[in-house]
Motif scaffolding. Structure first.
Motif, PDB file in Angstrom:
ATOM      1  N   SER A 137      35.019  31.767 -33.280  1.00  0.00           N
ATOM      2  CA  SER A 137      35.263  32.829 -32.074  1.00  0.00           C
ATOM      3  C   SER A 137      36.460  32.418 -31.371  1.00  0.00           C
ATOM      4  N   PRO A 138      37.090  33.360 -30.410  1.00  0.00           N
ATOM      5  CA  PRO A 138      38.313  32.795 -29.615  1.00  0.00           C
ATOM      6  C   PRO A 138      37.787  32.484 -28.256  1.00  0.00           C
ATOM      7  N   LEU A 139      38.583  31.700 -27.710  1.00  0.00           N
ATOM      8  CA  LEU A 139      38.183  31.159 -26.225  1.00  0.00           C
ATOM      9  C   LEU A 139      39.415  31.716 -25.373  1.00  0.00           C
ATOM     10  N   SER A 140      39.005  31.977 -24.227  1.00  0.00           N
ATOM     11  CA  SER A 140      40.015  32.199 -23.015  1.00  0.00           C
ATOM     12  C   SER A 140      39.456  31.524 -21.592  1.00  0.00           C
ATOM     13  N   LEU A 141      39.832  30.458 -21.261  1.00  0.00           N
ATOM     14  CA  LEU A 141      39.220  30.025 -20.003  1.00  0.00           C
ATOM     15  C   LEU A 141      40.303  30.139 -18.752  1.00  0.00           C
ATOM     16  N   GLU A 142      40.124  30.716 -17.760  1.00  0.00           N
ATOM     17  CA  GLU A 142      41.010  30.944 -16.703  1.00  0.00           C
ATOM     18  C   GLU A 142      40.864  30.025 -15.474  1.00  0.00           C
ATOM     19  N   CYS A 143      41.894  29.766 -14.987  1.00  0.00           N
ATOM     20  CA  CYS A 143      42.081  28.822 -13.650  1.00  0.00           C
ATOM     21  C   CYS A 143      43.095  29.382 -12.936  1.00  0.00           C
ATOM     22  N   THR A 144      42.861  29.625 -11.333  1.00  0.00           N
ATOM     23  CA  THR A 144      43.548  30.246 -10.483  1.00  0.00           C
ATOM     24  C   THR A 144      43.618  29.202  -9.221  1.00  0.00           C
ATOM     25  N   VAL A 145      44.719  28.994  -8.719  1.00  0.00           N
ATOM     26  CA  VAL A 145      44.920  28.260  -7.448  1.00  0.00           C
ATOM     27  C   VAL A 145      45.354  28.987  -6.163  1.00  0.00           C
ATOM     28  N   GLU A 146      44.643  29.002  -4.960  1.00  0.00           N
ATOM     29  CA  GLU A 146      45.110  29.868  -3.935  1.00  0.00           C
ATOM     30  C   GLU A 146      45.698  28.659  -2.897  1.00  0.00           C
ATOM     31  N   GLY A 147      46.497  29.249  -1.850  1.00  0.00           N
ATOM     32  CA  GLY A 147      46.942  28.593  -0.808  1.00  0.00           C
ATOM     33  C   GLY A 147      48.141  27.360  -1.143  1.00  0.00           C
TER      34      GLY A 147
ATOM     35  N   LEU B 297      43.304  28.287 -20.856  1.00  0.00           N
ATOM     36  CA  LEU B 297      43.150  27.512 -21.792  1.00  0.00           C
ATOM     37  C   LEU B 297      42.694  28.684 -22.922  1.00  0.00           C
ATOM     38  N   SER B 298      43.232  28.355 -24.048  1.00  0.00           N
ATOM     39  CA  SER B 298      42.850  29.261 -25.127  1.00  0.00           C
ATOM     40  C   SER B 298      42.582  28.596 -26.632  1.00  0.00           C
ATOM     41  N   SER B 299      41.922  29.394 -27.287  1.00  0.00           N
ATOM     42  CA  SER B 299      41.710  28.708 -28.806  1.00  0.00           C
ATOM     43  C   SER B 299      41.720  30.284 -29.701  1.00  0.00           C
ATOM     44  N   LYS B 300      42.123  30.167 -30.924  1.00  0.00           N
ATOM     45  CA  LYS B 300      41.998  31.388 -31.604  1.00  0.00           C
ATOM     46  C   LYS B 300      40.720  30.978 -32.501  1.00  0.00           C
ATOM     47  N   LYS B 301      40.091  29.821 -32.866  1.00  0.00           N
ATOM     48  CA  LYS B 301      39.046  29.593 -33.560  1.00  0.00           C
ATOM     49  C   LYS B 301      38.403  28.343 -33.002  1.00  0.00           C
ATOM     50  N   LEU B 302      37.040  28.563 -32.299  1.00  0.00           N
ATOM     51  CA  LEU B 302      36.561  27.592 -31.875  1.00  0.00           C
ATOM     52  C   LEU B 302      35.989  26.701 -32.970  1.00  0.00           C
ATOM     53  N   LEU B 303      35.675  25.299 -32.699  1.00  0.00           N
ATOM     54  CA  LEU B 303      35.259  24.286 -33.342  1.00  0.00           C
ATOM     55  C   LEU B 303      33.854  23.909 -32.672  1.00  0.00           C
TER      56      LEU B 303
ATOM     57  N   ARG C   9      31.362  25.010 -18.284  1.00  0.00           N
ATOM     58  CA  ARG C   9      30.578  24.579 -19.587  1.00  0.00           C
ATOM     59  C   ARG C   9      30.532  25.337 -20.821  1.00  0.00           C
ATOM     60  N   LEU C  10      31.385  24.727 -21.748  1.00  0.00           N
ATOM     61  CA  LEU C  10      31.532  25.647 -22.956  1.00  0.00           C
ATOM     62  C   LEU C  10      30.627  24.964 -24.196  1.00  0.00           C
ATOM     63  N   THR C  11      29.715  25.612 -24.740  1.00  0.00           N
ATOM     64  CA  THR C  11      29.006  25.485 -25.754  1.00  0.00           C
ATOM     65  C   THR C  11      29.245  26.157 -26.955  1.00  0.00           C
ATOM     66  N   VAL C  12      29.750  25.357 -28.108  1.00  0.00           N
ATOM     67  CA  VAL C  12      30.081  26.220 -29.044  1.00  0.00           C
ATOM     68  C   VAL C  12      28.887  25.930 -30.426  1.00  0.00           C
ATOM     69  N   LEU C  13      28.274  26.893 -30.711  1.00  0.00           N
ATOM     70  CA  LEU C  13      26.933  26.881 -31.717  1.00  0.00           C
ATOM     71  C   LEU C  13      27.375  27.249 -33.124  1.00  0.00           C
TER      72      LEU C  13
END
Lengths: 114, 114
Positions: B17-27, B76-82, B110-114
């Motif tokens: 499956s694909p993955l998208s994790l987001e990070c934002t910084v303020e200040g 951070l992204s992935s097209k196909k998780l391992l 915390r990412l768990t790939v099953l």
């Protein structure tokens, strides 16, 4: 190549006892050195840092660390450990090549006996 | 004051499956941004860092990618998780001037790939 070595994977101390966590680094220039702490499932919190000047640096939560250039070491110490200090501790060195980044050691897990 | 956000906090995804994790910084403005992965019982592995919008450096070849579409956003992204992509992903920021190079970490995903 730049690297950080934390030779102790686990350390167990009794509450109230003193603590020393070892860190050795390899870096050709003057190092920027850091200690971080990570509680389970949490991000990393900066405990202290060394850039220059006094080789004994004080940090938060009663921790201190001493930079010894001759030994390429930056050991973390605390005179009296509290149960809440149980966590994982990471040493890091700041390096500059194409950009600035931190190189981390593999961490030391601290267990505190009541 | 500066804060850093990561979401989601936890994620369970099937292999492929694909993955998208987001990070934002303020200040803060124009921070250096970093993605780290921490496998179970292991130290921190630097995956990507960015010194500006659209500027990404990869530290470890893998099936992950990173993007910085805005100054304070890092994805951070992935097209196909391992299965091997499972781990704790930490975003961090730093500013070389003033703070002299320490990195400030987000709470992690915390990412768990099953």
């Amino acid at each position: 190549a730049q690297s950080v070595t934390q030779p102790d994977i686990h350390i167990t101390v009794s509450e109230g006892a003193s603590l020393e966590l070892r860190c050795n680094y390899s870096y050709g220039a003057t190092p920027y050195l850091f200690w971080y702490v990570q509680s389970p499932g949490q991000g990393l919190q900066l405990l202290l840092k060394y850039f220059s000047g006094d080789t004994l640096v004080q940090g938060i939560k009663g921790f201190e660390a001493e930079f010894k250039r001759s030994q390429s070491s930056f050991n973390l110490r605390k005179p009296s450990v509290h149960w809440s200090d149980a966590a994982e501790y990471f040493c890091a060195v700041g390096v500059l090549d194409s950009s600035y980044k931190l190189i981390f050691g593999s961490g030391t897990r601290l267990l505190v006996r009541p | 004051s500066q804060t850093i956000h990561q979401w989601p906090a936890t994620l369970v995804q099937p292999v492929g499956s694909p993955l998208s994790l987001e990070c934002t910084v303020e200040g803060t403005s124009n921070p250096n941004l970093y993605w780290y992965r921490q496998a179970a019982g292991r130290g921190l592995q630097l995956l990507f860092y960015s010194v500006g919008i659209g500027q990404i450096s990869s530290e470890v070849p893998q099936n992950l990618s990173a993007s910085r579409p805005q100054d304070r956003q890092f994805i951070l992204s992935s097209k196909k998780l391992l299965l091997s992509d499972s781990g704790f992903y930490l975003c961090a920021w730093s500013v070389m001037s003033g703070r002299r190079g320490e990195q400030f970490f987000g709470p992690g995903t915390r990412l768990t790939v099953l």
